[in-house]
Design an enzyme around this catalytic site. Structure first.
Site, PDB file in Angstrom:
ATOM      1  N   TYR A 283       9.727  -3.887  -9.248  1.00  0.00           N
ATOM      2  CA  TYR A 283       8.409  -3.558  -9.802  1.00  0.00           C
ATOM      3  C   TYR A 283       7.597  -2.540  -9.009  1.00  0.00           C
ATOM      4  O   TYR A 283       6.988  -1.637  -9.585  1.00  0.00           O
ATOM      5  CB  TYR A 283       7.592  -4.858  -9.934  1.00  0.00           C
ATOM      6  CG  TYR A 283       6.105  -4.639 -10.152  1.00  0.00           C
ATOM      7  CD1 TYR A 283       5.615  -4.154 -11.371  1.00  0.00           C
ATOM      8  CD2 TYR A 283       5.183  -4.907  -9.140  1.00  0.00           C
ATOM      9  CE1 TYR A 283       4.242  -3.951 -11.565  1.00  0.00           C
ATOM     10  CE2 TYR A 283       3.812  -4.701  -9.329  1.00  0.00           C
ATOM     11  CZ  TYR A 283       3.351  -4.224 -10.542  1.00  0.00           C
ATOM     12  OH  TYR A 283       2.006  -4.014 -10.726  1.00  0.00           O
TER      13      TYR A 283
ATOM     14  N   GLY B 277      -1.431   0.994  -4.767  1.00  0.00           N
ATOM     15  CA  GLY B 277      -2.694   0.406  -4.344  1.00  0.00           C
ATOM     16  C   GLY B 277      -3.843   1.027  -5.093  1.00  0.00           C
ATOM     17  O   GLY B 277      -3.999   2.249  -5.081  1.00  0.00           O
TER      18      GLY B 277
ATOM     19  N   ASN C 256       1.335  -0.204   5.656  1.00  0.00           N
ATOM     20  CA  ASN C 256       1.838  -0.852   4.446  1.00  0.00           C
ATOM     21  C   ASN C 256       2.632  -2.067   4.888  1.00  0.00           C
ATOM     22  O   ASN C 256       3.580  -1.941   5.649  1.00  0.00           O
ATOM     23  CB  ASN C 256       2.734   0.115   3.669  1.00  0.00           C
ATOM     24  CG  ASN C 256       3.468  -0.547   2.507  1.00  0.00           C
ATOM     25  OD1 ASN C 256       4.541  -0.104   2.122  1.00  0.00           O
ATOM     26  ND2 ASN C 256       2.918  -1.580   1.942  1.00  0.00           N
ATOM     27  N   GLY C 257       2.233  -3.229   4.405  1.00  0.00           N
ATOM     28  CA  GLY C 257       2.940  -4.453   4.771  1.00  0.00           C
ATOM     29  C   GLY C 257       1.969  -5.543   5.125  1.00  0.00           C
ATOM     30  O   GLY C 257       0.791  -5.483   4.752  1.00  0.00           O
TER      31      GLY C 257
ATOM     32  N   THR D 170       6.715  -0.802 -16.445  1.00  0.00           N
ATOM     33  CA  THR D 170       7.823  -0.882 -15.501  1.00  0.00           C
ATOM     34  C   THR D 170       9.140  -1.337 -16.132  1.00  0.00           C
ATOM     35  O   THR D 170      10.216  -0.943 -15.678  1.00  0.00           O
ATOM     36  CB  THR D 170       7.415  -1.775 -14.304  1.00  0.00           C
ATOM     37  OG1 THR D 170       6.261  -1.179 -13.720  1.00  0.00           O
ATOM     38  CG2 THR D 170       8.492  -1.861 -13.255  1.00  0.00           C
TER      39      THR D 170
ATOM     40  N   CYS E 186       0.848  -1.183   0.000  1.00  0.00           N
ATOM     41  CA  CYS E 186       0.000   0.000   0.000  1.00  0.00           C
ATOM     42  C   CYS E 186       0.888   1.239   0.000  1.00  0.00           C
ATOM     43  O   CYS E 186       2.108   1.144   0.129  1.00  0.00           O
ATOM     44  CB  CYS E 186      -0.866   0.011   1.230  1.00  0.00           C
ATOM     45  SG  CYS E 186      -1.849  -1.477   1.396  1.00  0.00           S
TER      46      CYS E 186
HETATM   47  O1  LIG Z   1       3.471 -12.381 -14.714  1.00  0.00           O
HETATM   48  P1  LIG Z   1       2.378 -11.458 -14.288  1.00  0.00           P
HETATM   49  O2  LIG Z   1       1.526 -12.081 -13.224  1.00  0.00           O
HETATM   50  O3  LIG Z   1       1.586 -10.931 -15.432  1.00  0.00           O
HETATM   51  O4  LIG Z   1       3.033 -10.228 -13.525  1.00  0.00           O
HETATM   52  C1  LIG Z   1       4.102  -9.487 -14.015  1.00  0.00           C
HETATM   53  C2  LIG Z   1       3.637  -8.313 -14.837  1.00  0.00           C
HETATM   54  O5  LIG Z   1       2.770  -7.462 -14.047  1.00  0.00           O
HETATM   55  C3  LIG Z   1       3.356  -6.186 -13.892  1.00  0.00           C
HETATM   56  O6  LIG Z   1       2.816  -5.249 -14.811  1.00  0.00           O
HETATM   57  P2  LIG Z   1       1.614  -4.263 -14.449  1.00  0.00           P
HETATM   58  O7  LIG Z   1       0.671  -4.235 -15.571  1.00  0.00           O
HETATM   59  O8  LIG Z   1       1.036  -4.615 -13.127  1.00  0.00           O
HETATM   60  O9  LIG Z   1       2.258  -2.830 -14.219  1.00  0.00           O
HETATM   61  P3  LIG Z   1       3.205  -1.880 -15.090  1.00  0.00           P
HETATM   62  O10 LIG Z   1       2.332  -1.139 -16.061  1.00  0.00           O
HETATM   63  O11 LIG Z   1       3.803  -0.983 -14.046  1.00  0.00           O
HETATM   64  O12 LIG Z   1       4.242  -2.681 -15.780  1.00  0.00           O
HETATM   65  C4  LIG Z   1       4.829  -6.384 -14.176  1.00  0.00           C
HETATM   66  O13 LIG Z   1       5.422  -5.185 -14.648  1.00  0.00           O
HETATM   67  C5  LIG Z   1       4.804  -7.442 -15.252  1.00  0.00           C
HETATM   68  O14 LIG Z   1       4.532  -6.860 -16.508  1.00  0.00           O
HETATM   69  N1  LIG Z   2      -0.300  -4.134   0.529  1.00  0.00           N
HETATM   70  C1  LIG Z   2      -0.338  -3.760   1.787  1.00  0.00           C
HETATM   71  O1  LIG Z   2       0.556  -3.097   2.295  1.00  0.00           O
HETATM   72  C2  LIG Z   2      -1.542  -4.271   2.555  1.00  0.00           C
HETATM   73  C3  LIG Z   2      -1.742  -3.736   3.949  1.00  0.00           C
HETATM   74  C4  LIG Z   2      -2.694  -4.638   4.747  1.00  0.00           C
HETATM   75  N2  LIG Z   2      -2.083  -5.913   4.980  1.00  0.00           N
HETATM   76  C5  LIG Z   2      -4.013  -4.774   4.002  1.00  0.00           C
HETATM   77  O2  LIG Z   2      -4.302  -5.820   3.466  1.00  0.00           O
HETATM   78  O3  LIG Z   2      -4.754  -3.836   3.961  1.00  0.00           O
HETATM   79 MG   LIG Z   3       4.295  -4.667 -16.391  1.00  0.00          MG
END
Ligand SMILES: O=P(O)(O)OC[C@H]1O[C@H](OP(=O)(O)OP(=O)(O)O)[C@H](O)[C@@H]1O
Ligand SMILES: NC(=O)CC[C@H](N)C(=O)O
Ligand SMILES: [Mg+2]
Length: 512
Positions: free
Chosen positions: A258, A28, A101-102, A304, A2
């Site tokens: 990521y 998030g 967060n966590g 990413t 988060c």
């Molecule tokens: O193997 P998977 O389960 O598909 O997960 C990995 C993918 O998910 C994420 O992208 P995402 O679309 O979440 O975000 P981004 O636009 O920041 O790359 C990450 O960058 C990979 O592309």
């Molecule tokens: N991704 C997170 O940091 C989650 C915080 C908390 N464990 C929730 O589920 O709300």
């Molecule tokens: Mg991606």
């Protein structure tokens, strides 16, 4: 993972908290919340949805006061109900709100202790509500024979460290007193402090990522140390103390891969720089193991992987092309709940430009392969767009183990690489070749920017959990509770569960 923010300002903080949440939206997408404080009263609004959908003008108008905290949620425990949106509130002692967060790894045990021993009721299945109640109990205990002052508060945080296991970056407000922020003794999740000089005096801000400080005009002071607590009272007096017995910085390496924005600096490591290094080391590996490759063009899978793909192409002296166009209005796929939604969203989000693929041998580069949702679909799209051969490179090593510290990948059988070797994975995603980063190279790349970090949490790559308490039994339990299909669906009217009165929540939606 988060996103959390806390501000003690000299002017109303509602807009700053909102703007900060927008900057942390990538951490998030499920729910968002803001609490402000004015005198003894808290004002809160939270709900499911993206930041700009959750807050309308009428909510913002009611979030009054010069201090507050805010949260964007990506659930890793409990449900995605609006009642589990954060911040959470508890009325005793003093009135406390908290954003987390966590993920706690002993929240079931703590919940039992809360009920039987500390006589506290937890109304949701969120680990963050448990964490708030542990903090509340420890503050109550510490304040029993003395008044509430920074010493008492730091004593209470030491109590939280003794009882809670897992990962926690926390912002909390104690009504009429001030802002408390702390990081677990391993510093698994990031937390950074900054300040801004105004005509009325110094304002302080704590946030998950430095990018939130940058955008709001705060100067970075430093990262919150693992185990450390920061307290800023409502007059703006700043206090800090190490509250853990054996703190040992072990940040989550997946933040660099990521989770975090590239323009953030976490524990003095530039996320962008790390991603460039990831591209370079991957290029080195290709150069060594596949010197006579027949790659024509390198194509990133947005967003990413871009810096890594660019640097990989530069290092191999290959052409870099943007072959996939991303729909900027679709959020991150990986942090969406449910496989069906994630699958649909990959196709909605990414579309190929035919001329970049037609008749070419393309190397697609992604930052990571987790469930394989993206890679499988993207390889197929590249072929449909006319690619001759489709190679795939992952800037992170294979993700084979669940994450228990705030990333929702709890189930081994949902991870594409679990129980498969590289060639089996290659076949699953339908690529002609597959190259993974080595873990040593990834760690080396991050450490180049800060050699003082001696350890990272790399558990999703190597199964070594830094807190040392993650048992097979625990993994089996979260696997059963949180695998896709096992998660409880969002209740239709979840916001009617017990909570602090929400500002503007009963007013008709006037679309403002
Ligand atoms: O193997 P998977 O389960 O598909 O997960 C990995 C993918 O998910 C994420 O992208 P995402 O679309 O979440 O975000 P981004 O636009 O920041 O790359 C990450 O960058 C990979 O592309
Ligand atoms: N991704 C997170 O940091 C989650 C915080 C908390 N464990 C929730 O589920 O709300
Ligand atoms: Mg991606």
């Amino acid at each position: 993972m988060c996103g959390i923010i806390g501000i003690v300002g000299k002017n109303p903080v509602n807009q700053m908290l909102y703007d900060g949440l927008l900057v942390l939206q990538h951490r998030g997408q499920d729910a968002a919340g803001i609490v402000t404080t004015d005198g003894p009263t808290f004002f809160m609004h939270k709900n499911n949805g993206l930041v700009q959908d959750v807050f309308q003008t009428r909510h913002m108008r009611n979030l009054i006061g010069n201090a507050g905290i805010a949260h964007v949620r990506y659930p890793t425990a409990g449900s995605s109900s609006a009642a589990e949106a954060q911040p959470f509130y508890v009325n005793s002692p003093f009135g406390i709100v908290l954003g987390h967060n966590g993920n706690l790894t002993n929240s079931d045990q703590l919940k039992r202790e809360m009920f039987r021993q500390d006589l506290r009721h937890i109304n949701t299945s969120s680990d963050s509500e448990v964490l708030l109640n542990v903090l509340a109990h420890e503050i109550e205990d510490a304040a029993k024979n003395s008044s509430l002052d920074p010493d008492t508060i730091f004593k209470a945080v030491a109590g939280v460290h003794r009882r809670c296991r897992g990962a926690y970056g926390v912002v909390a407000m104690i009504a009429n007193y001030g802002l408390l922020a702390f990081r677990d003794p391993y510093g698994i999740r990031p937390l950074i402090i900054g300040k801004a000089q105004t005509e009325k005096g110094v304002e302080y801000m704590v946030a998950s990522e430095s990018v939130a400080l940058d955008v709001l005009g705060f100067q970075v002071m430093r990262d919150v140390a693992p185990g450390e607590a920061i307290f800023i009272d409502l007059e703006g007096n700043f206090y800090s103390r190490q509250c853990a017995d054996n703190p040992f910085l072990s940040p989550c390496i997946f933040e660099y891969v990521y989770l975090a924005r590239p323009d953030s600096v976490i524990d003095q490591v530039s996320v962008y720089q790390t991603r460039l290094h990831m591209g370079e080391s991957l290029a080195e590996k290709i150069h060594k193991q596949w010197a006579h490759h027949d790659i024509d063009v390198v194509i990133p899978i947005p967003d990413t992987s871009r810096p890594s793909a660019l640097q990989l192409a530069n290092a191999l002296n290959l052409t870099y092309r943007e072959g996939f166009i991303k729909n900027r209005y679709i959020g991150r796929t990986f942090i969406m709940p449910g496989q069906a939604l994630r699958q649909k969203s990959v196709r909605q989000k990414l579309n190929p430009i035919g001329m970049e693929f037609k008749g070419k041998n393309v190397l697609l580069v992604d930052d990571s392969i987790v469930r394989g949702t993206t890679s499988e679909r993207i390889v197929q799209m590249a072929r449909e767009a006319g690619a001759n051969k489709v190679f795939f490179a992952s800037a992170a090593p294979p993700v084979r183990f669940p994450n228990v510290y705030g990333i929702d990948m709890p189930s081994r059988d949902e991870l594409l690489a679990t129980g498969r070797d590289d060639d089996q994975i290659r076949r699953e995603i339908g690529a002609d070749a597959l190259i993974y980063q080595d873990l040593d190279a990834l760690i080396h790349g991050v450490k180049l920017s800060n050699p003082d970090i001696q350890r990272f949490d790399c558990s999703c790559f190597d199964g070594d959990y830094v807190t040392g308490d993650v048992t097979e039994g625990y993994l089996a339990a979260i696997e059963a509770a949180r695998r896709d299909g096992a998660k409880s669906p969002r209740p239709a009217n979840s916001s009617t569960q017990l909570d602090l009165n929400l500002v503007g929540s009963t007013a008709p939606d006037d679309g403002q």
